[in-house]
Scaffold this active site. Structure first.
Site, PDB file in Angstrom:
ATOM      1  N   HIS A  68     -14.532  10.803 -31.139  1.00  0.00           N
ATOM      2  CA  HIS A  68     -15.482   9.719 -30.891  1.00  0.00           C
ATOM      3  C   HIS A  68     -16.547   9.695 -31.979  1.00  0.00           C
ATOM      4  CE1 HIS A  68     -18.747  12.334 -29.418  1.00  0.00           C
ATOM      5  NE2 HIS A  68     -17.865  12.941 -28.637  1.00  0.00           N
ATOM      6  N   CYS A  75     -15.693  17.983 -28.095  1.00  0.00           N
ATOM      7  CA  CYS A  75     -15.022  16.845 -28.731  1.00  0.00           C
ATOM      8  C   CYS A  75     -15.197  16.924 -30.252  1.00  0.00           C
ATOM      9  CB  CYS A  75     -15.612  15.535 -28.221  1.00  0.00           C
ATOM     10  SG  CYS A  75     -15.307  15.244 -26.453  1.00  0.00           S
TER      11      CYS A  75
END
Length: 266
Positions: free
Chosen positions: A216, A242
């Site tokens: 992301h 992430c």
């Protein structure tokens, strides 16, 4: 008289000429040492020839991982009989237990060897490690492949084996590690934006590659604004697990990289 003269001459010749070859002369100390060294050298050569086929091969490298439950938070990591969370649990590791990793398997699994010699399988999301066992998967596939390296904190995006994009990124901090291994872009796991109240952060253009683990953009606040101080951390571990990316790169993945595309994290 002549006979005595002949005998005398022969005796003189024998004394002056016949002993010049010194057939019984004792070798000097240097000659003796040289001879001994020659024997030793021969022995060394013979021993070397005999030992060379018997040289032990280099010990096979052992890869060690550490169990760490960063998701369920119950402090237990299951070892399965097969590469499936629906298979039988054959062992339970506690947080920070060490385990030998013997194979890196798709998608997001390690084959492990327990202390009693039993083999099993562990979800890579629960194994913290700095190295993974060698595997046959790389960027040379049809379509897209995303390769991230913790060491230089860079993501490389390949298409049909050719490098399309390269960007600095940020993986997870050590206590919120990004799992290493072979993964794939998961089905129906992408969106334009998200926000996690627990972390007081969100992101844009997210794409999932294993459960809660995503690619992301740099983090956003509750209102969707990019957080400048988090953007400055690109190029070093900074996330909760992430892989953070520059906005344009995150959007490229969101727009172009389809499900089941290969993901490799070193």
């Amino acid at each position: 008289m002549k006979r005595k003269i002949i005998v005398l001459v022969l005796a003189i010749v024998f004394i002056t000429v016949g002993c010049s070859d010194k057939p019984m002369e004792k070798p000097t100390d240097n000659e003796t040492i040289s001879g001994d060294h020659q024997k030793e050298d021969n022995n060394v050569e013979e021993n070397t020839d005999n030992e060379e086929p018997e040289k032990a091969q280099e010990e096979e490298k052992v890869y060690i991982g550490q169990a760490l439950d960063t998701l369920d938070r119950d402090g237990i990591v299951e070892v399965y009989e097969e590469k499936s969370m629906s298979s039988k649990v054959i062992h339970k590791l506690k947080d920070l237990d060490k385990v030998e990793l013997t194979e890196t398997l798709p998608y997001g699994w390690f084959k492990v060897l327990l202390d009693d010699g039993t083999e099993g399988y562990v979800d890579a999301r629960y194994v913290r490690t700095k190295e993974v066992p060698p595997h046959e998967y790389d960027e040379n596939v049809e379509g897209y492949a995303l390769v991230f390296n913790h060491q230089d904190q860079k993501l490389k995006i390949y298409k049909d084996g050719q490098l399309e994009k390269e960007a600095i990124a940020s993986s997870g901090l050590w206590d919120h590690f990004t799992p290493r291994g072979v993964f794939q872009i998961e089905s129906d796991r992408r969106g334009k934006a998200f926000y996690t109240p627990r972390h007081e952060q969100g992101g844009k253009y997210w794409v999932g590659f294993k459960g809660v683990y995503l690619f992301h953009s740099i983090p956003t606040d509750e209102k969707g604004n990019f957080i400048d101080e988090e953007a400055e951390k690109l190029g070093q571990p900074a996330s909760h697990g992430c892989i953070r990316l520059p906005v344009d790169v995150a959007k490229y993945i969101y727009d172009n990289v389809p499900e089941k595309s290969r993901v490799i994290i070193y």
